[in-house]
Design a protein around this motif. Structure first.
Motif, PDB file in Angstrom:
ATOM      1  N   UNK A 258     -74.778  12.715 -28.368  1.00  0.00           N
ATOM      2  CA  UNK A 258     -74.246  13.988 -27.864  1.00  0.00           C
ATOM      3  C   UNK A 258     -75.080  15.197 -28.255  1.00  0.00           C
ATOM      4  N   UNK A 259     -75.873  15.090 -29.324  1.00  0.00           N
ATOM      5  CA  UNK A 259     -76.666  16.223 -29.805  1.00  0.00           C
ATOM      6  C   UNK A 259     -75.889  17.234 -30.616  1.00  0.00           C
ATOM      7  N   UNK A 260     -74.605  16.997 -30.889  1.00  0.00           N
ATOM      8  CA  UNK A 260     -73.778  17.958 -31.606  1.00  0.00           C
ATOM      9  C   UNK A 260     -74.121  18.005 -33.093  1.00  0.00           C
ATOM     10  N   UNK A 261     -73.761  19.125 -33.722  1.00  0.00           N
ATOM     11  CA  UNK A 261     -73.930  19.333 -35.162  1.00  0.00           C
ATOM     12  C   UNK A 261     -72.542  19.493 -35.769  1.00  0.00           C
ATOM     13  N   UNK A 262     -72.266  18.781 -36.843  1.00  0.00           N
ATOM     14  CA  UNK A 262     -70.978  18.887 -37.514  1.00  0.00           C
ATOM     15  C   UNK A 262     -70.779  20.317 -38.004  1.00  0.00           C
ATOM     16  N   UNK A 263     -69.698  20.946 -37.574  1.00  0.00           N
ATOM     17  CA  UNK A 263     -69.444  22.351 -37.882  1.00  0.00           C
ATOM     18  C   UNK A 263     -69.316  22.569 -39.386  1.00  0.00           C
ATOM     19  N   UNK A 264     -69.711  23.770 -39.831  1.00  0.00           N
ATOM     20  CA  UNK A 264     -69.732  24.076 -41.262  1.00  0.00           C
ATOM     21  C   UNK A 264     -68.373  23.895 -41.912  1.00  0.00           C
ATOM     22  N   UNK A 265     -67.311  24.308 -41.231  1.00  0.00           N
ATOM     23  CA  UNK A 265     -65.979  24.202 -41.830  1.00  0.00           C
ATOM     24  C   UNK A 265     -65.480  22.757 -41.887  1.00  0.00           C
ATOM     25  N   UNK A 266     -66.087  21.868 -41.083  1.00  0.00           N
ATOM     26  CA  UNK A 266     -65.651  20.473 -41.086  1.00  0.00           C
ATOM     27  C   UNK A 266     -66.372  19.635 -42.144  1.00  0.00           C
ATOM     28  N   UNK A 267     -67.524  20.095 -42.591  1.00  0.00           N
ATOM     29  CA  UNK A 267     -68.309  19.294 -43.532  1.00  0.00           C
ATOM     30  C   UNK A 267     -67.538  18.992 -44.818  1.00  0.00           C
ATOM     31  N   UNK A 268     -66.999  19.987 -45.528  1.00  0.00           N
ATOM     32  CA  UNK A 268     -66.233  19.644 -46.728  1.00  0.00           C
ATOM     33  C   UNK A 268     -64.966  18.854 -46.418  1.00  0.00           C
ATOM     34  N   UNK A 269     -64.394  19.070 -45.229  1.00  0.00           N
ATOM     35  CA  UNK A 269     -63.204  18.313 -44.845  1.00  0.00           C
ATOM     36  C   UNK A 269     -63.504  16.820 -44.730  1.00  0.00           C
ATOM     37  N   UNK A 270     -64.630  16.493 -44.116  1.00  0.00           N
ATOM     38  CA  UNK A 270     -65.009  15.086 -43.968  1.00  0.00           C
ATOM     39  C   UNK A 270     -65.181  14.433 -45.337  1.00  0.00           C
ATOM     40  N   UNK A 271     -65.853  15.130 -46.256  1.00  0.00           N
ATOM     41  CA  UNK A 271     -66.050  14.570 -47.593  1.00  0.00           C
ATOM     42  C   UNK A 271     -64.717  14.430 -48.331  1.00  0.00           C
ATOM     43  N   UNK A 272     -63.841  15.423 -48.197  1.00  0.00           N
ATOM     44  CA  UNK A 272     -62.540  15.354 -48.870  1.00  0.00           C
ATOM     45  C   UNK A 272     -61.706  14.201 -48.340  1.00  0.00           C
ATOM     46  N   UNK A 273     -61.672  14.045 -47.033  1.00  0.00           N
ATOM     47  CA  UNK A 273     -60.878  12.975 -46.422  1.00  0.00           C
ATOM     48  C   UNK A 273     -61.381  11.607 -46.874  1.00  0.00           C
ATOM     49  N   UNK A 274     -62.705  11.437 -46.874  1.00  0.00           N
ATOM     50  CA  UNK A 274     -63.261  10.158 -47.311  1.00  0.00           C
ATOM     51  C   UNK A 274     -62.963   9.903 -48.788  1.00  0.00           C
ATOM     52  N   UNK A 275     -63.099  10.945 -49.619  1.00  0.00           N
ATOM     53  CA  UNK A 275     -62.849  10.778 -51.058  1.00  0.00           C
ATOM     54  C   UNK A 275     -61.399  10.393 -51.304  1.00  0.00           C
ATOM     55  N   UNK A 276     -60.457  11.015 -50.607  1.00  0.00           N
ATOM     56  CA  UNK A 276     -59.045  10.682 -50.788  1.00  0.00           C
ATOM     57  C   UNK A 276     -58.720   9.277 -50.310  1.00  0.00           C
ATOM     58  N   UNK A 277     -59.508   8.774 -49.352  1.00  0.00           N
ATOM     59  CA  UNK A 277     -59.310   7.407 -48.868  1.00  0.00           C
ATOM     60  C   UNK A 277     -60.046   6.388 -49.720  1.00  0.00           C
TER      61      UNK A 277
END
Length: 478
Positions: A258-277
């Motif tokens: 798709x060529x998309x870039x993960x938005x700045x506000x989503x980056x820490x969210x992705x790490x937090x979600x993975x860490x909690x899982x």
């Protein structure tokens, strides 16, 4: 004429000429072929090697090349049909069958026939590759003391340090393993983190090579949809809860396809979600060195902002240099690094030292930054040319996102359009496309094609390719 097409054309001509010679008959000398076809001795050598590999020609050192004898009757013909049963039988206790389907990858590796414009490529056109700089680097590397000896299994210390600086943050040389390219690194990471039968979360759509790795390893890819800002955190969290997965594989920068870039506000969210899982994130940072000229500085790798060892980082030098410079990296922190190291040693021992030395010479030379700047400018011009051609001449194909890095456009076909029919019509019109279906591990939301602007010779070829694609759209979708 480009070297690869010259070899293919000469091989085609010689293949037609073989009928003039009886089996065992001698072909003209290499010098005679050079003069007749006005090509280089290297081209002649490679064309003869291709015919030899096909079993049409045999070469005898000092004597020349000869037409091969037919193979019929050369030996007993066995019955290999038993293999179908053995290869398709599921081992006892195997939770998921392991299937090896490389079709989605081969689309970007296979060279199209001569005269076909290559919109399906996955690498820089040879004219964009730093061939002189790589040749000089390899020559210097070969003269280094100990260059042909056994390297440390983790990689050369200097190269590990260079990769660690590229990642940034708290990642150091001790956290880095040098790998034989990005595909090998992804394979090692998935084997280390996901046992057979386990679910693995992947972006949807995603790189077909990743799906091929997952299925060959017997793990179950589970799609997590993207939007224009990358993976959607609420869907990622829901997928972790629903599946119990312990791995999420993503491309946060210039995602393929798709060529998309993960938005700045989503980056820490992705790490937090993975860490909690209690899960790992495999970050495939394949396109960091393919930033376009008009883009700002890209965001740092996820691994640079990860203090807890959630991210296993993957990147390589291959995409920005040459398909054959297969030098990549795995970066991870914590006990997982030892598991990654053990699997890599078992699979490959180590990356050949001359290749690592050559990579060091290349990235440490003044030519390196010049090459990166040139690629950035060339990719920008190619992207703009193709975007204009699509929007003005191919309005049926929806372009939802114009990338600021990478080397491709992702286009959606009209509802109900037959993707396979368009691919076939395009090839008849003289242009090769990458189909969209292999990028999905579940049912796709519609037909898509991916157009690469890196593997073509230049801007005129892009314009001509779009013109041919117009004819294919009229045939298949009109």
């Amino acid at each position: 004429m480009h070297q690869r097409s010259s070899v293919a054309e000469l091989a085609d001509s010689l293949r037609e000429e073989l009928n003039r010679y009886s089996p065992g008959g001698k072909l003209p000398s290499s010098r005679a072929l050079v003069e007749r076809y006005r090509v280089s001795p290297v081209t002649v050598s490679r064309a003869l090697a291709q015919l030899t590999a096909e079993g049409l020609v045999i070469t005898r050192p000092g004597a020349g090349a000869f037409r091969a004898h037919p193979r019929t009757g050369a030996g007993p013909v066995g019955d290999t049909r038993w293999q179908e049963v053995t290869l398709s039988a599921d081992p006892v206790g195997e939770p998921l069958p392991r299937t090896v389907d490389a079709s989605g990858v081969l689309v970007t590796l296979a060279a199209p026939p001569p005269g076909v414009i290559e919109f399906n490529g996955g690498y820089l056109h040879p004219q964009l590759q730093p061939e002189r700089a790589m040749a000089a680097a390899l020559a210097r590397a070969g003269r280094r003391p100990g260059a042909w000896g056994r390297p440390p299994v983790e990689g050369l210390p200097e190269l590990r340090e260079w990769f660690a600086r590229s990642v940034g943050g708290a990642v150091g040389a001790a956290d880095v393993l040098v790998t034989a390219g990005g595909q090998t690194a992804l394979t090692t990471a998935l084997r280390a983190l996901a046992p057979p039968g386990a679910p693995v979360l992947v972006e949807s759509p995603t790189y077909p090579g990743l799906l091929a790795i997952a299925r060959a390893a017997g793990v179950r890819p589970v799609p997590v949809p993207l939007d224009g800002d990358g993976v959607r955190p609420e869907l990622l969290a829901a997928a972790f809860r629903a599946t119990g997965a312990k791995v999420f594989v993503c491309q946060p920068l210039f995602q393929n396809p798709t060529g998309t870039v993960l938005a700045a506000e989503r980056r820490p969210e992705v790490l937090r979600i993975a860490r909690e899982a209690g899960a790992f994130v495999i970050e495939d940072d394949f396109a960091r060195r393919l930033v376009h000229e008009d883009a700002g500085p890209p965001p740092r790798p996820l691994a640079a902002d990860d203090p807890d060892g959630v991210v296993v980082h993957v990147s390589s030098l291959t995409k920005v240099t040459s398909p054959s410079l297969r030098v990549g990296v795995l970066a991870a922190r914590g006990p997982v690094l030892e598991r990654l190291r053990a699997i890599q040693v078992v699979d490959t021992f180590f990356v050949p030292r001359p290749l690592q030395e050559a990579a060091l010479e290349l990235v440490g030379s003044p030519a390196w930054n010049r090459h990166l700047r040139r690629v950035a400018g060339e990719l920008t011009a190619r992207r703009d040319t193709l975007v204009t051609a699509v929007r003005t001449g191919l309005p049926e194909l929806e372009l939802a996102h114009v990338p600021s890095g990478g080397y491709h456009l992702w286009l959606r076909l009209p509802d109900g359009a037959d993707e396979s029919a368009l691919l076939a019509a395009a090839l008849r019109a003289g242009v090769a496309l990458a189909p969209g279906r292999p990028y999905y591990c579940a049912e796709p939301p519609g037909g898509h094609v991916r157009l690469s602007f890196a593997g073509v010779a230049g801007l005129p070829e892009i314009v001509e390719g779009a013109r041919r694609l117009r004819a294919a759209v009229d045939e298949a979708l009109g």
